[in-house]
Design a protein around this motif. Sequence first.
Motif, PDB file in Angstrom:
ATOM      1  N   GLN A 170      36.801  40.231  43.126  1.00 54.31           N
ATOM      2  CA  GLN A 170      38.103  40.423  43.770  1.00 54.31           C
ATOM      3  C   GLN A 170      39.217  39.887  42.873  1.00 54.31           C
ATOM      4  O   GLN A 170      40.266  40.529  42.718  1.00 54.31           O
ATOM      5  CB  GLN A 170      38.127  39.725  45.125  1.00 54.31           C
ATOM      6  CG  GLN A 170      39.429  39.934  45.881  1.00 54.31           C
ATOM      7  CD  GLN A 170      39.388  39.322  47.279  1.00 54.31           C
ATOM      8  OE1 GLN A 170      38.332  38.950  47.791  1.00 54.31           O
ATOM      9  NE2 GLN A 170      40.550  39.209  47.897  1.00 54.31           N
ATOM     10  N   ASP A 171      39.001  38.721  42.273  1.00 53.81           N
ATOM     11  CA  ASP A 171      40.003  38.161  41.361  1.00 53.81           C
ATOM     12  C   ASP A 171      40.155  39.026  40.112  1.00 53.81           C
ATOM     13  O   ASP A 171      41.261  39.190  39.582  1.00 53.81           O
ATOM     14  CB  ASP A 171      39.619  36.741  40.955  1.00 53.81           C
ATOM     15  CG  ASP A 171      39.948  35.714  42.041  1.00 53.81           C
ATOM     16  OD1 ASP A 171      40.521  36.107  43.076  1.00 53.81           O
ATOM     17  OD2 ASP A 171      39.618  34.528  41.840  1.00 53.81           O
ATOM     18  N   GLN A 172      39.057  39.571  39.641  1.00 57.43           N
ATOM     19  CA  GLN A 172      39.129  40.452  38.475  1.00 57.43           C
ATOM     20  C   GLN A 172      40.028  41.650  38.748  1.00 57.43           C
ATOM     21  O   GLN A 172      40.916  41.972  37.951  1.00 57.43           O
ATOM     22  CB  GLN A 172      37.724  40.928  38.097  1.00 57.43           C
ATOM     23  CG  GLN A 172      36.828  39.841  37.543  1.00 57.43           C
ATOM     24  CD  GLN A 172      35.370  40.277  37.463  1.00 57.43           C
ATOM     25  OE1 GLN A 172      35.044  41.447  37.690  1.00 57.43           O
ATOM     26  NE2 GLN A 172      34.480  39.346  37.150  1.00 57.43           N
ATOM     27  N   ARG A 173      39.807  42.291  39.893  1.00 55.72           N
ATOM     28  CA  ARG A 173      40.599  43.476  40.235  1.00 55.72           C
ATOM     29  C   ARG A 173      42.051  43.111  40.507  1.00 55.72           C
ATOM     30  O   ARG A 173      42.966  43.833  40.114  1.00 55.72           O
ATOM     31  CB  ARG A 173      39.983  44.177  41.452  1.00 55.72           C
ATOM     32  CG  ARG A 173      38.644  44.844  41.169  1.00 55.72           C
ATOM     33  CD  ARG A 173      38.212  45.733  42.317  1.00 55.72           C
ATOM     34  NE  ARG A 173      37.916  44.963  43.518  1.00 55.72           N
ATOM     35  CZ  ARG A 173      36.709  44.500  43.822  1.00 55.72           C
ATOM     36  NH1 ARG A 173      35.682  44.707  43.001  1.00 55.72           N
ATOM     37  NH2 ARG A 173      36.502  43.824  44.940  1.00 55.72           N
ATOM     38  N   ARG A 174      42.258  41.977  41.167  1.00 53.29           N
ATOM     39  CA  ARG A 174      43.624  41.577  41.500  1.00 53.29           C
ATOM     40  C   ARG A 174      44.416  41.242  40.241  1.00 53.29           C
ATOM     41  O   ARG A 174      45.579  41.650  40.095  1.00 53.29           O
ATOM     42  CB  ARG A 174      43.603  40.388  42.458  1.00 53.29           C
ATOM     43  CG  ARG A 174      44.977  40.025  43.004  1.00 53.29           C
ATOM     44  CD  ARG A 174      44.865  38.930  44.050  1.00 53.29           C
ATOM     45  NE  ARG A 174      46.180  38.572  44.585  1.00 53.29           N
ATOM     46  CZ  ARG A 174      46.390  37.578  45.447  1.00 53.29           C
ATOM     47  NH1 ARG A 174      45.364  36.848  45.872  1.00 53.29           N
ATOM     48  NH2 ARG A 174      47.610  37.315  45.882  1.00 53.29           N
ATOM     49  N   LEU A 175      43.785  40.507  39.323  1.00 54.07           N
ATOM     50  CA  LEU A 175      44.471  40.168  38.081  1.00 54.07           C
ATOM     51  C   LEU A 175      44.775  41.430  37.279  1.00 54.07           C
ATOM     52  O   LEU A 175      45.841  41.547  36.673  1.00 54.07           O
ATOM     53  CB  LEU A 175      43.626  39.213  37.243  1.00 54.07           C
ATOM     54  CG  LEU A 175      44.243  38.798  35.900  1.00 54.07           C
ATOM     55  CD1 LEU A 175      45.534  38.008  36.107  1.00 54.07           C
ATOM     56  CD2 LEU A 175      43.252  38.006  35.051  1.00 54.07           C
ATOM     57  N   TRP A 176      43.852  42.374  37.285  1.00 60.16           N
ATOM     58  CA  TRP A 176      44.062  43.636  36.566  1.00 60.16           C
ATOM     59  C   TRP A 176      45.300  44.358  37.100  1.00 60.16           C
ATOM     60  O   TRP A 176      46.157  44.797  36.331  1.00 60.16           O
ATOM     61  CB  TRP A 176      42.824  44.521  36.709  1.00 60.16           C
ATOM     62  CG  TRP A 176      42.871  45.762  35.874  1.00 60.16           C
ATOM     63  CD1 TRP A 176      43.565  46.912  36.130  1.00 60.16           C
ATOM     64  CD2 TRP A 176      42.206  45.974  34.636  1.00 60.16           C
ATOM     65  NE1 TRP A 176      43.365  47.834  35.142  1.00 60.16           N
ATOM     66  CE2 TRP A 176      42.540  47.285  34.205  1.00 60.16           C
ATOM     67  CE3 TRP A 176      41.356  45.198  33.842  1.00 60.16           C
ATOM     68  CZ2 TRP A 176      42.042  47.826  33.013  1.00 60.16           C
ATOM     69  CZ3 TRP A 176      40.869  45.737  32.662  1.00 60.16           C
ATOM     70  CH2 TRP A 176      41.206  47.030  32.262  1.00 60.16           C
ATOM     71  N   THR A 177      45.389  44.474  38.408  1.00 58.79           N
ATOM     72  CA  THR A 177      46.522  45.167  39.027  1.00 58.79           C
ATOM     73  C   THR A 177      47.835  44.476  38.691  1.00 58.79           C
ATOM     74  O   THR A 177      48.830  45.123  38.332  1.00 58.79           O
ATOM     75  CB  THR A 177      46.338  45.239  40.545  1.00 58.79           C
ATOM     76  OG1 THR A 177      45.143  45.974  40.836  1.00 58.79           O
ATOM     77  CG2 THR A 177      47.519  45.919  41.210  1.00 58.79           C
TER      78      THR A 177
END
Length: 306
Positions: free
Chosen positions: A287-294
């Motif tokens: 979830q953190d990976q995707r959020r940071l990406w966005t």
Amino acid sequence: MSKADWTASDIPDQTGRTAVITGANAGLGFQTAAALAAHGAHVVLAVRDLEKGEEAAAGITAESPGAAVTVQQLDLSSLDSIRTAARELRARYDRIDLLVNNAGVMWTPESTTADGFELQLGTNHLGHFALTGLLLDRILLVQGSRIVTVSSEAHRRASIDFDDLQSRRKYSRPGAYGRSKLANLLFAYELQRRLAAANAPTISLAAHPGGSATDLFRNADPLVRALFDKVIVPLVAQDAEHGALPSLRAATDPQAEGGQFYGPDGIARMRGYPRLVTSSKKSHDAQDQRRLWTISEELTGITYPV
């Protein structure tokens, strides 16, 4: 079986490969570039200071006569500079086989990049996020191409506070550095997930150098710098040539796979031969990976073709 005592002599022939290494005028980046050039790669030193870059290129060719080395101006703390560098690299090279996201700043006083990002996060993570995205289509043209992002053991003590990602409410030099290094891993793993989902010919890996005797501590408090130079380096750290080995293994080992993380195998993971290591639980938070990406896409204005 994976070779336990992997060294630069194990690098396969790199003839025909083009490698772009950020921060390659000194320290780990220079040693990474020198080893790749010695094994036949065309190496691009992507550096902020062109004069230092030319000196580094001369040093590499002096050690490896006939080596193909060029210099590219790149300031990772400026999106304008990143866009210019990417445009020039794309014009010069039809394909890029390897991108090593190595450059970084550490423990800087509270300050911002040209675009208003906290300096350590902006340079170490957002700068590399933007550069990788702008070069990715050239990398995707090459079967077996790789993107290696250099993190640090400092990521283990860090966390991502999305409510204060830029450390504006509370700034700590080591805290901001650790956060940027955790961001490097979140980025590397999410990039690999996206590449795999797209059945891309490219893989994303990460590495850390352990404790390496480089100039990265130049912004540390004088007492901390003295402790590092006089105590930590002699006892557990290693020189930049050995510190570059995890990046080189991630970049060249035929057995390496996407999503892997390489680091030293010795005491406290600070020195030794490069091998597969594990990163913190936080670095694997999808979830953190995707959020940071966005958020990184929104801040940089860069979107990826995968």
